[in-house]
Design an enzyme around this catalytic site. Structure first.
Site, short mmCIF file in Angstrom:
data_model
loop_
_atom_site.label_atom_id
_atom_site.label_comp_id
_atom_site.label_asym_id
_atom_site.label_seq_id
_atom_site.Cartn_x
_atom_site.Cartn_y
_atom_site.Cartn_z
NE ARG A 14 -3.75 0.77 2.07
CZ ARG A 14 -4.94 0.89 2.66
NH1 ARG A 14 -5.07 1.61 3.74
NH2 ARG A 14 -6.00 0.28 2.17
CG HIS B 147 -8.51 0.30 -2.40
ND1 HIS B 147 -7.70 -0.78 -2.08
CD2 HIS B 147 -9.14 0.65 -1.25
CE1 HIS B 147 -7.86 -1.05 -0.79
NE2 HIS B 147 -8.73 -0.22 -0.26
CD GLN C 278 -12.80 -1.48 -0.16
OE1 GLN C 278 -11.93 -1.40 0.69
NE2 GLN C 278 -14.02 -1.90 0.13
CG ASP D 222 -13.58 6.46 -0.36
OD1 ASP D 222 -13.45 6.34 0.88
OD2 ASP D 222 -12.62 6.44 -1.15
CB CYS E 268 -14.04 1.40 0.66
SG CYS E 268 -13.62 3.14 0.71
NE ARG F 121 -10.38 -5.03 0.98
CZ ARG F 121 -9.54 -4.07 1.36
NH1 ARG F 121 -9.97 -3.02 2.01
NH2 ARG F 121 -8.24 -4.14 1.03
N1 NVA Z 1 -10.06 6.81 -0.93
C1 NVA Z 1 -9.63 6.38 0.38
C2 NVA Z 1 -9.84 4.91 0.52
C3 NVA Z 1 -9.46 4.35 1.87
C4 NVA Z 1 -9.65 2.87 1.96
C5 NVA Z 1 -8.17 6.75 0.59
O1 NVA Z 1 -7.38 6.57 -0.34
O2 NVA Z 1 -7.83 7.24 1.67
N1 CP Z 2 -11.03 -0.02 3.04
C1 CP Z 2 -9.73 -0.04 3.40
O1 CP Z 2 -8.84 -0.30 2.60
O2 CP Z 2 -9.52 0.22 4.71
P1 CP Z 2 -8.09 0.47 5.39
O3 CP Z 2 -7.60 1.80 4.85
O4 CP Z 2 -8.37 0.53 6.86
O5 CP Z 2 -7.18 -0.63 5.01
#
Ligand code: NVA
Ligand code: CP
Length: 300
Positions: A100, A127, A130, A219, A259, A287
């Site tokens: 990530r 993502h 997800q 989101d 998400c 997930r």
């Molecule tokens: N769009 C959000 C998703 C988190 C799972 C982010 O990138 O922070």
């Molecule tokens: N939805 C998701 O990816 O959550 P986290 O950012 O907590 O991993």
């Protein structure tokens, strides 16, 4: 080169359905493969996480493997040494790399030079795990249908981009309600529009996006790495809040998805998030199952 998941379009429609089938069998306990027996998995995080970290770590253990959690202050990916060298070194220790991070190109570099599969656990661009898990959740909750209508309201971010990537591969009626300057990635949008089996609509009118839809999705308005833009995003996106009035325009059987993590009271109200149409915690659970299915698929 081993198969990796940098974004959903790395998979064909048939492969995506194979992953959903694997996921269903694993979730129901019909199969319990252990493709990671005796192997470790590098889990690299340069951004925070609850769901992705824990579902990967638990999933890796359930597949027989050992997760190794690595944060950026330790490895300084791309700074202490090149990503290509890090990829080649990690491949000598582990059976799979999950990452990530911010830049999609860093994930693609890792995948290019690693001799083990790489899985994207979120970048600024996409993502994929997800949205594969989310579509699996739709399959569980909705009657079978050739093309579900999914309305995404809010920021055109990594999550909406991955929905578009899914629409590029499998039939989807995907609508995005967002502000003029919060649009999803233009190239990803064009690729989704090129799939004749999908319909893609981008509108500044949240009501048009949501009208009659099967799934209403939102989101956070400011993603990780963009929190300094939170006030600006709030001004631009407040009319896209997923509240009861907006949800009332969807199909009466519509499900609500997010998400997570959610900023309750901003992009989604408590009433909707905790209401009878919300499946957000099933979505979070899935997930775990989809991650296991993705890793098993890549390791076969
Ligand atoms: N769009 C959000 C998703 C988190 C799972 C982010 O990138 O922070
Ligand atoms: N939805 C998701 O990816 O959550 P986290 O950012 O907590 O991993």
């Amino acid at each position: 080169m081993p198969r990796s998941l940098c974004q959903i379009t790395d998979f064909s429609a048939a492969e995506i359905h194979e992953i959903f089938d694997l996921c269903a069998k694993m979730k129901s306990g019909k199969i319990a493969p252990r493709p990671l027996e005796g192997k470790s998995v590098a889990c690299i995080f340069t951004k925070p996480s609850l769901r992705t970290r824990v579902s990967f770590e638990v999933g890796i253990a359930e597949l027989g493997g050992n997760p190794v959690y690595i944060t950026d202050p330790e490895i300084k990916l791309g700074q202490r040494e090149s990503i290509s060298d890090a990829a080649r070194v990690l491949s000598r220790y582990v059976g799979l790399i999950m990452i990530r991070t911010f830049d999609q190109s860093d994930v693609e570099q890792l995948a290019k030079y690693a001799s083990v599969p790489v899985v994207n656990g979120l970048t600024d661009l996409v993502h994929p795990c997800q949205i594969l898990g989310d579509y699996f959740t739709i399959l569980e909750h909705m009657e079978p249908k050739e093309r579900y209508s999914v309305a995404y309201v809010g920021d055109g971010n990594n999550v909406s981009n991955s929905w578009l990537n899914l629409a590029a591969r499998i039939p989807l009626d995907f609508r995005i309600g967002t502000a003029a300057d919060c649009q999803p990635n233009a190239a990803i949008l064009e690729r989704a529009k090129a799939n004749r089996d999908s319909r893609v609509l981008i509108t500044e009118d949240p009501k048009e996006a949501v009208g009659g839809a099967d799934v209403i999705y939102t989101d956070v308005w400011a993603s990780m790495g963009q929190k300094h833009l939170a006030e600006q995003k709030l001004q631009k996106l407040s009319k896209y809040q997923l509240n009861s009035a907006l949800l009332g325009l969807a199909s009466s059987k519509a499900i609500v998805m997010h998400c997570l993590p959610a900023e309750r009271g901003k992009e989604i109200t408590d009433e909707v998030m905790d209401g009878p149409q919300s499946v957000v915690f099933d979505e979070a659970e899935n997930r775990l199952h989809i991650q296991k299915a993705i890793m098993t698929f890549l390791l076969k």
